[in-house]
Write a protein that holds these residues in place. Sequence first.
Motif, PDB file in Angstrom:
ATOM      1  N   PHE A   1      -1.996 -30.542  26.622  1.00 33.09           N
ATOM      2  CA  PHE A   1      -3.064 -30.153  25.712  1.00 33.09           C
ATOM      3  C   PHE A   1      -3.935 -31.365  25.438  1.00 33.09           C
ATOM      4  N   SER A   2      -5.227 -31.140  25.428  1.00 30.42           N
ATOM      5  CA  SER A   2      -6.154 -32.194  25.055  1.00 30.42           C
ATOM      6  C   SER A   2      -6.655 -31.865  23.662  1.00 30.42           C
ATOM      7  N   CYS A   3      -6.254 -32.670  22.701  1.00 31.27           N
ATOM      8  CA  CYS A   3      -6.641 -32.346  21.331  1.00 31.27           C
ATOM      9  C   CYS A   3      -6.396 -33.515  20.406  1.00 31.27           C
ATOM     10  N   GLY A   4      -7.064 -33.468  19.284  1.00 32.55           N
ATOM     11  CA  GLY A   4      -6.810 -34.422  18.224  1.00 32.55           C
ATOM     12  C   GLY A   4      -5.866 -33.817  17.206  1.00 32.55           C
TER      13      GLY A   4
ATOM     14  N   MET B   1     -14.171 -41.229  16.224  1.00 32.96           N
ATOM     15  CA  MET B   1     -13.205 -40.684  17.153  1.00 32.96           C
ATOM     16  C   MET B   1     -13.750 -40.696  18.581  1.00 32.96           C
ATOM     17  N   SER B   2     -15.050 -40.415  18.713  1.00 32.63           N
ATOM     18  CA  SER B   2     -15.619 -40.373  20.066  1.00 32.63           C
ATOM     19  C   SER B   2     -15.579 -41.747  20.741  1.00 32.63           C
ATOM     20  N   ASP B   3     -15.623 -42.836  19.953  1.00 38.26           N
ATOM     21  CA  ASP B   3     -15.516 -44.176  20.540  1.00 38.26           C
ATOM     22  C   ASP B   3     -14.161 -44.370  21.213  1.00 38.26           C
ATOM     23  N   ILE B   4     -13.115 -43.864  20.579  1.00 42.22           N
ATOM     24  CA  ILE B   4     -11.762 -43.976  21.144  1.00 42.22           C
ATOM     25  C   ILE B   4     -11.666 -43.168  22.423  1.00 42.22           C
ATOM     26  N   ILE B   5     -12.167 -41.949  22.382  1.00 44.46           N
ATOM     27  CA  ILE B   5     -12.131 -41.084  23.565  1.00 44.46           C
ATOM     28  C   ILE B   5     -12.933 -41.720  24.703  1.00 44.46           C
ATOM     29  N   ASP B   6     -14.114 -42.253  24.391  1.00 45.86           N
ATOM     30  CA  ASP B   6     -14.934 -42.910  25.418  1.00 45.86           C
ATOM     31  C   ASP B   6     -14.203 -44.105  26.020  1.00 45.86           C
ATOM     32  N   TYR B   7     -13.564 -44.902  25.182  1.00 49.55           N
ATOM     33  CA  TYR B   7     -12.844 -46.084  25.675  1.00 49.55           C
ATOM     34  C   TYR B   7     -11.745 -45.678  26.649  1.00 49.55           C
ATOM     35  N   TYR B   8     -10.878 -44.754  26.229  1.00 46.57           N
ATOM     36  CA  TYR B   8      -9.761 -44.371  27.095  1.00 46.57           C
ATOM     37  C   TYR B   8     -10.185 -43.531  28.294  1.00 46.57           C
ATOM     38  N   SER B   9     -11.337 -42.898  28.210  1.00 50.30           N
ATOM     39  CA  SER B   9     -11.852 -42.151  29.357  1.00 50.30           C
ATOM     40  C   SER B   9     -12.216 -43.082  30.507  1.00 50.30           C
ATOM     41  N   ASN B  10     -12.510 -44.328  30.181  1.00 47.02           N
ATOM     42  CA  ASN B  10     -12.907 -45.302  31.196  1.00 47.02           C
ATOM     43  C   ASN B  10     -11.850 -46.367  31.435  1.00 47.02           C
ATOM     44  N   TYR B  11     -10.637 -46.145  30.957  1.00 44.55           N
ATOM     45  CA  TYR B  11      -9.571 -47.141  31.040  1.00 44.55           C
ATOM     46  C   TYR B  11      -8.455 -46.635  31.946  1.00 44.55           C
ATOM     47  N   ASP B  12      -7.906 -47.504  32.754  1.00 41.82           N
ATOM     48  CA  ASP B  12      -6.843 -47.137  33.688  1.00 41.82           C
ATOM     49  C   ASP B  12      -5.475 -47.376  33.043  1.00 41.82           C
ATOM     50  N   GLU B  13      -5.074 -46.471  32.163  1.00 42.62           N
ATOM     51  CA  GLU B  13      -3.812 -46.630  31.435  1.00 42.62           C
ATOM     52  C   GLU B  13      -2.606 -46.555  32.363  1.00 42.62           C
ATOM     53  N   TRP B  14      -2.623 -45.634  33.311  1.00 39.53           N
ATOM     54  CA  TRP B  14      -1.509 -45.533  34.263  1.00 39.53           C
ATOM     55  C   TRP B  14      -1.390 -46.847  35.052  1.00 39.53           C
ATOM     56  N   GLY B  15      -2.514 -47.338  35.531  1.00 47.23           N
ATOM     57  CA  GLY B  15      -2.535 -48.592  36.272  1.00 47.23           C
ATOM     58  C   GLY B  15      -2.060 -49.767  35.435  1.00 47.23           C
ATOM     59  N   ARG B  16      -2.408 -49.764  34.153  1.00 45.16           N
ATOM     60  CA  ARG B  16      -1.960 -50.835  33.265  1.00 45.16           C
ATOM     61  C   ARG B  16      -0.437 -50.849  33.185  1.00 45.16           C
TER      62      ARG B  16
ATOM     63  N   GLY C   1      -1.369 -40.172  26.762  1.00 43.04           N
ATOM     64  CA  GLY C   1      -2.211 -40.743  27.808  1.00 43.04           C
ATOM     65  C   GLY C   1      -2.057 -39.960  29.092  1.00 43.04           C
ATOM     66  N   PRO C   2      -1.919 -40.637  30.222  1.00 39.39           N
ATOM     67  CA  PRO C   2      -1.821 -39.938  31.503  1.00 39.39           C
ATOM     68  C   PRO C   2      -0.429 -39.373  31.793  1.00 39.39           C
ATOM     69  N   GLY C   3       0.520 -39.572  30.886  1.00 41.41           N
ATOM     70  CA  GLY C   3       1.798 -38.871  31.003  1.00 41.41           C
ATOM     71  C   GLY C   3       2.911 -39.567  31.748  1.00 41.41           C
ATOM     72  N   LYS C   4       2.853 -40.852  31.894  1.00 40.64           N
ATOM     73  CA  LYS C   4       3.892 -41.536  32.671  1.00 40.64           C
ATOM     74  C   LYS C   4       5.283 -41.316  32.063  1.00 40.64           C
TER      75      LYS C   4
ATOM     76  N   LEU D   1      -5.763 -37.084  22.962  1.00 40.00           N
ATOM     77  CA  LEU D   1      -7.133 -36.802  22.567  1.00 40.00           C
ATOM     78  C   LEU D   1      -8.124 -36.885  23.708  1.00 40.00           C
ATOM     79  N   THR D   2      -7.780 -37.623  24.739  1.00 41.36           N
ATOM     80  CA  THR D   2      -8.718 -37.896  25.824  1.00 41.36           C
ATOM     81  C   THR D   2      -8.551 -36.882  26.949  1.00 41.36           C
ATOM     82  N   PRO D   3      -9.505 -35.972  27.087  1.00 41.63           N
ATOM     83  CA  PRO D   3      -9.390 -34.945  28.129  1.00 41.63           C
ATOM     84  C   PRO D   3      -9.158 -35.522  29.532  1.00 41.63           C
TER      85      PRO D   3
END
Length: 108
Positions: free
Chosen positions: A89-92, A1-16, A47-50, A67-69
């Motif tokens: 809420f940030s949670c799994g 699970m932490s791999d997923i959180i780490d990935y999205y913590s460094n990914y620009d989902e809104w920008g995508r 994600g970032p809530g768009k 899941l990604t704070p």
Amino acid sequence: MSDIIDYYSNYDEWGRLDREPLEFRVNWHFIKNSLPPTGIVLDNGAGPGKYSMELAKLGYDVTLTDLTPRLVDIAKAVSLVWFINFRTFSCGMREIYSARQLSRNNGI
């Protein structure tokens, strides 16, 4: 699970979604046309809530979870700038067993 959180913590989902607007437009079309005119929405994995912000602007009572704070923090920050009100809420899924539990925990 932490791999997923780490990935999205460094990914620009809104920008995508901004860079690839077709995905957002198509999804938004179906989301908007599938919901009743008003109501309560749980945007789980938001994600970032768009999408959540667009729903809140239309008057829906929105709860955003991810899941990604970091993505939840982005959603909170953008919502303050745009004066949009929704719960975040940030949670799994281990923390939220059902939408009913989420509602009970937050007075909905």
